[in-house]
Enzyme design. Structure first.
Site, PDB file in Angstrom:
ATOM      1  N   PRO A   2      40.796  38.277  32.085  1.00 37.66           N
ATOM      2  CA  PRO A   2      40.268  38.318  30.940  1.00 37.66           C
ATOM      3  C   PRO A   2      39.460  37.460  30.437  1.00 37.66           C
ATOM      4  O   PRO A   2      39.927  36.644  29.972  1.00 37.66           O
ATOM      5  CB  PRO A   2      41.422  39.160  29.708  1.00 37.66           C
ATOM      6  CG  PRO A   2      42.432  38.431  30.350  1.00 37.66           C
ATOM      7  CD  PRO A   2      42.161  38.196  31.607  1.00 37.66           C
ATOM      8  N   GLU A   3      38.028  37.884  29.204  1.00 38.87           N
ATOM      9  CA  GLU A   3      37.048  37.080  28.941  1.00 38.87           C
ATOM     10  C   GLU A   3      37.885  37.311  27.194  1.00 38.87           C
ATOM     11  O   GLU A   3      38.049  38.145  26.868  1.00 38.87           O
ATOM     12  CB  GLU A   3      35.953  37.037  28.691  1.00 38.87           C
ATOM     13  CG  GLU A   3      35.761  36.406  30.465  1.00 38.87           C
ATOM     14  CD  GLU A   3      34.676  35.479  30.836  1.00 38.87           C
ATOM     15  OE1 GLU A   3      33.908  34.497  29.886  1.00 38.87           O
ATOM     16  OE2 GLU A   3      33.447  35.177  31.745  1.00 38.87           O
ATOM     17  N   HIS A 105      56.484  47.054  36.432  1.00 41.33           N
ATOM     18  CA  HIS A 105      55.743  46.144  35.697  1.00 41.33           C
ATOM     19  C   HIS A 105      56.357  46.169  34.216  1.00 41.33           C
ATOM     20  O   HIS A 105      55.175  45.175  33.725  1.00 41.33           O
ATOM     21  CB  HIS A 105      54.284  46.461  36.391  1.00 41.33           C
ATOM     22  CG  HIS A 105      54.112  46.027  37.824  1.00 41.33           C
ATOM     23  ND1 HIS A 105      55.000  45.069  38.836  1.00 41.33           N
ATOM     24  CD2 HIS A 105      53.592  47.131  38.239  1.00 41.33           C
ATOM     25  CE1 HIS A 105      54.208  45.284  39.860  1.00 41.33           C
ATOM     26  NE2 HIS A 105      53.852  46.440  39.981  1.00 41.33           N
ATOM     27  N   ARG A 124      51.268  41.507  38.096  1.00 44.75           N
ATOM     28  CA  ARG A 124      50.691  40.060  39.081  1.00 44.75           C
ATOM     29  C   ARG A 124      51.229  38.973  38.120  1.00 44.75           C
ATOM     30  O   ARG A 124      51.773  37.775  38.827  1.00 44.75           O
ATOM     31  CB  ARG A 124      49.460  39.741  38.813  1.00 44.75           C
ATOM     32  CG  ARG A 124      48.405  40.854  40.529  1.00 44.75           C
ATOM     33  CD  ARG A 124      47.268  40.311  40.214  1.00 44.75           C
ATOM     34  NE  ARG A 124      46.743  38.816  41.384  1.00 44.75           N
ATOM     35  CZ  ARG A 124      45.732  38.603  40.731  1.00 44.75           C
ATOM     36  NH1 ARG A 124      44.591  39.307  41.133  1.00 44.75           N
ATOM     37  NH2 ARG A 124      45.740  37.258  42.549  1.00 44.75           N
TER      38      ARG A 124
END
Ligand SMILES: [Zn+2]
Length: 294
Positions: A2-3, A105, A124
């Protein structure tokens, strides 16, 4: 990854649930994310009230009423889900990747006094959480040596010129240097340079005069960095409202990119007519218009 605008969108989405809420209970479903969670993390959060939810670069910062701050980083695939009475209220920032559907998750769950439940999901596990004293935040490994905040008041033509004066590195590389400006990523550097009409290949030092004062280019660049970030946050905000009508990834930026990932398309700068090119700088793609970016 993500930016910065996405992280800011996540912050704005989480704020109504977190700010002012007391943490009633914390479920930790595993001992680590990218790094081990802090010792006694759940115990240290339980009973605390979250005073405010801030952001520095791509880190979310939850200030607690005991002077401690929870540092949260989304990594590659982290997302938060806000629920109330079993219903999903929002998934702020979920637009940048497939919605994480599996509860396997869900790693950290906060039960809050206002009835909200905030769940951190990260397939992840490149994200992390840490706890530090607010007063010592600047000494934390993630924040030490971090450059100025691109959306804050620190970034203006003067500060850009002062930071870049005398630098031989390409302008794009200097803009991506986290020790100079924190949290500005590849996409928005390409966008801002196109909007400002500046070549990514010119030397960074060329936006400063010999005495360190800003050139017209520095004035334009500082303004356009803020503009592209603000526009992306606005777009993120609107996708957030639309989120419940869609299934997962909206890819909200794509529609708003000027040059990023638009190789071969016409430059958006009015009256230019040039074609967007892709080159590789420091191993990363740069999209720019050779005609109007000088
Ligand atoms: Zn152009």
């Amino acid at each position: 990854m993500p930016e910065l605008p996405e992280v800011e969108t996540v912050r704005r989405g989480l704020e109504p649930a977190l700010q002012g809420a007391r943490i009633l209970n914390v479920e930790l479903r595993r001992p680590d994310l990218r790094f081990p969670l802090p010792e006694d993390f759940a115990e240290r959060l339980t009973g605390r009230t979250i005073i405010s939810l801030g952001r520095r670069a791509k880190y979310l910062l939850a200030d607690l009423d005991d002077g401690m701050t929870v540092i949260m980083h989304l990594g590659m695939s982290g997302s938060f889900r806000v629920e109330r009475e079993g219903e999903i209220a929002s998934v702020p920032g979920d637009f940048h990747h497939e919605r994480a559907k599996t509860a396997a998750h869900d790693h950290v769950v906060l039960h809050l006094s206002n009835g909200f439940r905030v769940t951190y999901n990260d397939p992840r596990r490149f994200g992390f959480m840490d706890l530090t004293a607010r007063a010592e935040l600047g000494e934390h490994a993630s924040f030490k040596g971090l450059g100025i905040e691109p959306l804050g008041n620190e970034l203006d033509a003067q500060s850009l010129a002062a930071l870049f004066k005398g630098r031989q590195a390409p302008l794009k590389a200097a803009l991506l240097d986290q020790r100079l400006i924190a949290g500005l990523g590849n996409i928005y550097v390409c966008e801002a340079l196109n909007m400002a009409g500046l070549s990514p290949k010119r030397k960074a030092g060329t936006i400063a005069r010999k005495d360190g004062s800003p050139t017209v280019s520095a004035v334009r660049l500082a303004e356009d960095i803020r503009t592209v970030l603000q526009q992306a946050i606005q777009a993120g905000g609107s996708s957030l409202r639309d989120h419940k009508l869609t299934d997962g990834s909206l890819g909200y930026f794509q529609h708003h990119f000027r040059v990023y990932d638009r190789e071969g398309e016409t430059c958006p700068t009015s009256g230019c007519g040039g074609m967007v090119r892709r080159i590789v700088q420091s191993g990363r793609s740069t999209f720019y218009c050779p005609r109007c970016q000088k």
